[in-house]
Design an enzyme around this catalytic site. Structure first.
Site, PDB file in Angstrom:
ATOM      1  N   GLY A  34      11.930  -8.418  -5.130  1.00  0.00           N
ATOM      2  CA  GLY A  34      10.754  -7.551  -5.007  1.00  0.00           C
ATOM      3  C   GLY A  34      10.511  -7.195  -3.559  1.00  0.00           C
ATOM      4  O   GLY A  34      11.151  -7.741  -2.647  1.00  0.00           O
ATOM      5  N   LEU A  35       9.563  -6.294  -3.377  1.00  0.00           N
ATOM      6  CA  LEU A  35       9.225  -5.819  -2.027  1.00  0.00           C
ATOM      7  C   LEU A  35       8.721  -6.956  -1.145  1.00  0.00           C
ATOM      8  O   LEU A  35       8.226  -7.976  -1.660  1.00  0.00           O
ATOM      9  CB  LEU A  35       8.114  -4.765  -2.116  1.00  0.00           C
ATOM     10  CG  LEU A  35       8.440  -3.434  -2.796  1.00  0.00           C
ATOM     11  CD1 LEU A  35       7.151  -2.625  -2.970  1.00  0.00           C
ATOM     12  CD2 LEU A  35       9.469  -2.656  -1.991  1.00  0.00           C
ATOM     13  N   SER A  36       8.786  -6.738   0.150  1.00  0.00           N
ATOM     14  CA  SER A  36       8.154  -7.666   1.088  1.00  0.00           C
ATOM     15  C   SER A  36       6.657  -7.703   0.770  1.00  0.00           C
ATOM     16  O   SER A  36       6.034  -6.657   0.570  1.00  0.00           O
ATOM     17  CB  SER A  36       8.387  -7.169   2.518  1.00  0.00           C
ATOM     18  OG  SER A  36       7.729  -8.019   3.422  1.00  0.00           O
ATOM     19  N   GLY A  37       6.102  -8.878   0.669  1.00  0.00           N
ATOM     20  CA  GLY A  37       4.679  -9.017   0.374  1.00  0.00           C
ATOM     21  C   GLY A  37       4.348  -8.981  -1.109  1.00  0.00           C
ATOM     22  O   GLY A  37       3.177  -9.089  -1.490  1.00  0.00           O
ATOM     23  N   GLY A  47       5.100 -11.240  -3.278  1.00  0.00           N
ATOM     24  CA  GLY A  47       4.690 -12.570  -3.718  1.00  0.00           C
ATOM     25  C   GLY A  47       5.835 -13.512  -4.056  1.00  0.00           C
ATOM     26  O   GLY A  47       5.627 -14.574  -4.651  1.00  0.00           O
ATOM     27  N   LYS A  48       7.044 -13.185  -3.627  1.00  0.00           N
ATOM     28  CA  LYS A  48       8.216 -14.002  -3.967  1.00  0.00           C
ATOM     29  C   LYS A  48       8.107 -15.420  -3.404  1.00  0.00           C
ATOM     30  O   LYS A  48       8.299 -16.401  -4.125  1.00  0.00           O
ATOM     31  CB  LYS A  48       9.511 -13.348  -3.428  1.00  0.00           C
ATOM     32  CG  LYS A  48       9.741 -11.939  -3.943  1.00  0.00           C
ATOM     33  CD  LYS A  48      10.974 -11.298  -3.329  1.00  0.00           C
ATOM     34  CE  LYS A  48      10.905 -11.126  -1.836  1.00  0.00           C
ATOM     35  NZ  LYS A  48       9.812 -10.227  -1.367  1.00  0.00           N
ATOM     36  N   SER A  49       7.803 -15.527  -2.114  1.00  0.00           N
ATOM     37  CA  SER A  49       7.747 -16.859  -1.489  1.00  0.00           C
ATOM     38  C   SER A  49       6.602 -17.680  -2.076  1.00  0.00           C
ATOM     39  O   SER A  49       6.752 -18.884  -2.329  1.00  0.00           O
ATOM     40  CB  SER A  49       7.569 -16.733   0.027  1.00  0.00           C
ATOM     41  OG  SER A  49       8.682 -16.091   0.594  1.00  0.00           O
ATOM     42  N   SER A  92      16.434  -8.657  -1.948  1.00  0.00           N
ATOM     43  CA  SER A  92      17.622  -8.190  -2.694  1.00  0.00           C
ATOM     44  C   SER A  92      17.372  -6.831  -3.339  1.00  0.00           C
ATOM     45  O   SER A  92      17.291  -6.723  -4.558  1.00  0.00           O
ATOM     46  CB  SER A  92      18.077  -9.229  -3.715  1.00  0.00           C
ATOM     47  OG  SER A  92      17.021  -9.784  -4.472  1.00  0.00           O
TER      48      SER A  92
HETATM   49  N1  LIG Z   1      -0.320 -13.409  -8.137  1.00  0.00           N
HETATM   50  C1  LIG Z   1       0.176 -13.534  -6.926  1.00  0.00           C
HETATM   51  N2  LIG Z   1       1.423 -14.036  -6.763  1.00  0.00           N
HETATM   52  C2  LIG Z   1       1.931 -14.165  -5.515  1.00  0.00           C
HETATM   53  N3  LIG Z   1       1.296 -13.840  -4.384  1.00  0.00           N
HETATM   54  C3  LIG Z   1       0.047 -13.359  -4.492  1.00  0.00           C
HETATM   55  C4  LIG Z   1      -0.554 -13.179  -5.760  1.00  0.00           C
HETATM   56  N4  LIG Z   1      -1.797 -12.659  -5.588  1.00  0.00           N
HETATM   57  C5  LIG Z   1      -1.950 -12.534  -4.249  1.00  0.00           C
HETATM   58  N5  LIG Z   1      -0.858 -12.956  -3.589  1.00  0.00           N
HETATM   59  C6  LIG Z   1      -0.711 -12.945  -2.124  1.00  0.00           C
HETATM   60  O1  LIG Z   1       0.274 -12.012  -1.752  1.00  0.00           O
HETATM   61  C7  LIG Z   1       0.980 -12.450  -0.600  1.00  0.00           C
HETATM   62  C8  LIG Z   1       2.463 -12.510  -0.926  1.00  0.00           C
HETATM   63  O2  LIG Z   1       3.174 -12.929   0.199  1.00  0.00           O
HETATM   64  P1  LIG Z   1       4.625 -13.587   0.099  1.00  0.00           P
HETATM   65  O3  LIG Z   1       4.650 -14.597  -0.994  1.00  0.00           O
HETATM   66  O4  LIG Z   1       4.982 -14.047   1.468  1.00  0.00           O
HETATM   67  O5  LIG Z   1       5.514 -12.320  -0.322  1.00  0.00           O
HETATM   68  P2  LIG Z   1       7.095 -12.120  -0.226  1.00  0.00           P
HETATM   69  O6  LIG Z   1       7.728 -13.466  -0.101  1.00  0.00           O
HETATM   70  O7  LIG Z   1       7.439 -11.396  -1.497  1.00  0.00           O
HETATM   71  O8  LIG Z   1       7.317 -11.262   0.981  1.00  0.00           O
HETATM   72  C9  LIG Z   1       0.416 -13.817  -0.230  1.00  0.00           C
HETATM   73  O9  LIG Z   1      -0.559 -13.631   0.776  1.00  0.00           O
HETATM   74  C10 LIG Z   1      -0.236 -14.276  -1.545  1.00  0.00           C
HETATM   75  O10 LIG Z   1      -1.316 -15.144  -1.334  1.00  0.00           O
HETATM   76 MG   LIG Z   2       8.967 -14.226   1.426  1.00  0.00          MG
END
Ligand SMILES: Nc1ncnc2c1ncn2[C@@H]1O[C@H](COP(=O)(O)OP(=O)(O)O)[C@@H](O)[C@H]1O
Ligand SMILES: [Mg+2]
Length: 195
Positions: A29-32, A34-36, A103
């Protein structure tokens, strides 16, 4: 060249010893999106059930195993290749492996899937609209991508190819991480107990 010696202990034996079904849960998925965050929550949920896991997170890997790679499509392909090969070794060792990696390209994800046995690769589309990811801007990267300070940024200056048939499609903008992890756990349970 001589053929590699087959492993003395099979994947099935390791799986039984660990009382778990090894697999690779692949968050894309996109950056941000929620993957991590979901990877950490899922890791905790599995750990609480006594499962043996490993998390392979893109950001962390880019500090080590993949630190020589940039973000050109060819480098992203190599990034996915390395991570998927590492994940496969860990699955063969009996672990439940959680990968959190943008990815962005379908072909690379399909290549990753092809390393695994049928059913072992669980593609999870971690989905939030670009506007939501950009508003979250967890690491301040979107702001920098918009002003041209970062090139090849997924969703802004490089495409993201959404999965066409993921095992799970999770919308992170209208459910909590806990709710979404419950869905993943239900999927894993179903897979482990198909009857
Ligand atoms: N349902 C959800 N699942 C995952 N993240 C969420 C959700 N709702 C809000 N968030 C917020 O969205 C952000 C996702 O960041 P992150 O996990 O670092 O994204 P990624 O790893 O995809 O770049 C975090 O600040 C997280 O708290
Ligand atoms: Mg991440």
């Amino acid at each position: 060249m001589t053929a590699p010696t087959p492993p003395a202990i099979t994947k099935g034996q390791r799986a039984r010893a660990k009382s778990q079904w090894p697999c690779c849960v692949w968050f894309t998925g996109l950056s941000g999106a929620g993957k991590s965050t979901l990877a950490q929550h899922l890791d905790c949920a599995l750990f609480a059930r006594g499962r043996h896991t490993a998390v392979l997170d893109g950001d962390r890997l880019r500090q080590g195993l993949c630190r020589d790679l940039g973000f050109l499509p060819s480098e992203r392909a190599e990034n996915v290749r390395r991570v998927s090969e590492a994940a496969r070794l860990m699955v063969d060792a009996g672990l439940i492996v959680i990968v959190a990696l943008i990815s962005p390209f379908r072909a690379e994800r399909d290549r990753a899937r092809s390393l695994f046995s049928p059913g072992e690769f669980i593609e999870v589309f971690v989905d939030a609209p670009l506007t939501v990811c950009e508003a979250r801007d967890v690491k301040g990267l979107y702001a920098r991508a918009r002003t041209g300070q970062i090139a090849n940024f997924t969703g802004i200056s490089q495409p993201y190819e959404a999965p066409l048939a993921p095992q799970l499609h999770l919308q992170t903008d209208d459910a909590s991480p806990e709710q979404l992890v419950a869905r993943i756990m239900a999927h894993l349970d179903e897979r482990a107990n198909p009857d």
